[in-house]
Design a protein around this motif. Structure first.
Motif, PDB file in Angstrom:
ATOM      1  N   TRP A 193       1.117  -1.039   0.196  1.00  0.00           N
ATOM      2  CA  TRP A 193      -0.003   0.015  -0.012  1.00  0.00           C
ATOM      3  C   TRP A 193       0.749   1.200   0.036  1.00  0.00           C
ATOM      4  O   TRP A 193       0.559   2.209  -0.641  1.00  0.00           O
ATOM      5  CB  TRP A 193      -0.941   0.016   1.313  1.00  0.00           C
ATOM      6  CG  TRP A 193      -2.249  -0.790   0.996  1.00  0.00           C
ATOM      7  CD1 TRP A 193      -2.475  -2.044   1.352  1.00  0.00           C
ATOM      8  CD2 TRP A 193      -3.197  -0.294   0.055  1.00  0.00           C
ATOM      9  NE1 TRP A 193      -3.673  -2.313   1.184  1.00  0.00           N
ATOM     10  CE2 TRP A 193      -4.272  -1.211   0.232  1.00  0.00           C
ATOM     11  CE3 TRP A 193      -3.577   0.722  -0.624  1.00  0.00           C
ATOM     12  CZ2 TRP A 193      -5.421  -1.465  -0.363  1.00  0.00           C
ATOM     13  CZ3 TRP A 193      -4.889   0.879  -1.452  1.00  0.00           C
ATOM     14  CH2 TRP A 193      -5.710  -0.333  -1.085  1.00  0.00           C
ATOM     15  N   THR A 194       2.039   1.076   1.020  1.00  0.00           N
ATOM     16  CA  THR A 194       2.944   2.423   0.810  1.00  0.00           C
ATOM     17  C   THR A 194       3.548   2.732  -0.710  1.00  0.00           C
ATOM     18  O   THR A 194       3.730   3.702  -0.896  1.00  0.00           O
ATOM     19  CB  THR A 194       4.074   2.304   2.004  1.00  0.00           C
ATOM     20  OG1 THR A 194       3.357   1.936   3.064  1.00  0.00           O
ATOM     21  CG2 THR A 194       4.945   3.219   1.915  1.00  0.00           C
ATOM     22  N   SER A 252       0.864   4.040  -2.841  1.00  0.00           N
ATOM     23  CA  SER A 252       0.222   5.330  -2.592  1.00  0.00           C
ATOM     24  C   SER A 252       1.668   6.231  -3.055  1.00  0.00           C
ATOM     25  O   SER A 252       1.471   7.219  -3.666  1.00  0.00           O
ATOM     26  CB  SER A 252       0.506   5.568  -1.110  1.00  0.00           C
ATOM     27  OG  SER A 252       0.381   6.786  -0.731  1.00  0.00           O
ATOM     28  N   GLU A 253       2.821   5.826  -3.023  1.00  0.00           N
ATOM     29  CA  GLU A 253       4.194   6.674  -3.662  1.00  0.00           C
ATOM     30  C   GLU A 253       3.744   6.851  -5.067  1.00  0.00           C
ATOM     31  O   GLU A 253       4.030   7.773  -5.874  1.00  0.00           O
ATOM     32  CB  GLU A 253       5.182   5.982  -3.221  1.00  0.00           C
ATOM     33  CG  GLU A 253       5.684   6.244  -1.803  1.00  0.00           C
ATOM     34  CD  GLU A 253       6.919   5.355  -1.260  1.00  0.00           C
ATOM     35  OE1 GLU A 253       7.548   4.783  -2.201  1.00  0.00           O
ATOM     36  OE2 GLU A 253       7.317   5.452  -0.052  1.00  0.00           O
TER      37      GLU A 253
END
Length: 94
Positions: free
Chosen positions: A64-65, A68-69
């Protein structure tokens, strides 16, 4: 004679009662030990499952990180593209 028979029967009853008590106590100890082992095994399995879920959650959080980036970079790139297209439109209007 009757008193002696009564004493013998009473003594035999006490001895039988004592042995019965010991036998049942041993069964209870074995039963408790078996139940305790089963509970420990189940708790170990639950602990391993929780650890596995925790690892999966960390991996999902990392994905998810990263996603998101990527979305942030795409959003910035889109904003820059809109600015450039606005500048091209302004040049074309002049």
């Amino acid at each position: 004679m009757t008193i002696e028979i009564g004493v013998i029967i009473a003594t035999a009853s006490v001895i039988i009662g004592f042995f019965t008590f010991n036998r049942n106590r041993d069964k209870d100890v074995k039963s408790d030990a078996t139940e305790s082992a089963i509970i420990r095994t189940k708790l170990d399995n639950i602990g391993q499952s929780v650890d596995s879920i925790r690892i999966d959650f960390k991996a999902s959080d990392q994905r998810w990180t990263a996603l998101s980036e990527t979305v942030i970079r795409i959003d910035e790139s889109t904003k820059q593209a809109h600015k450039r297209s606005d500048q091209i439109e302004k040049k074309g209007d002049v």
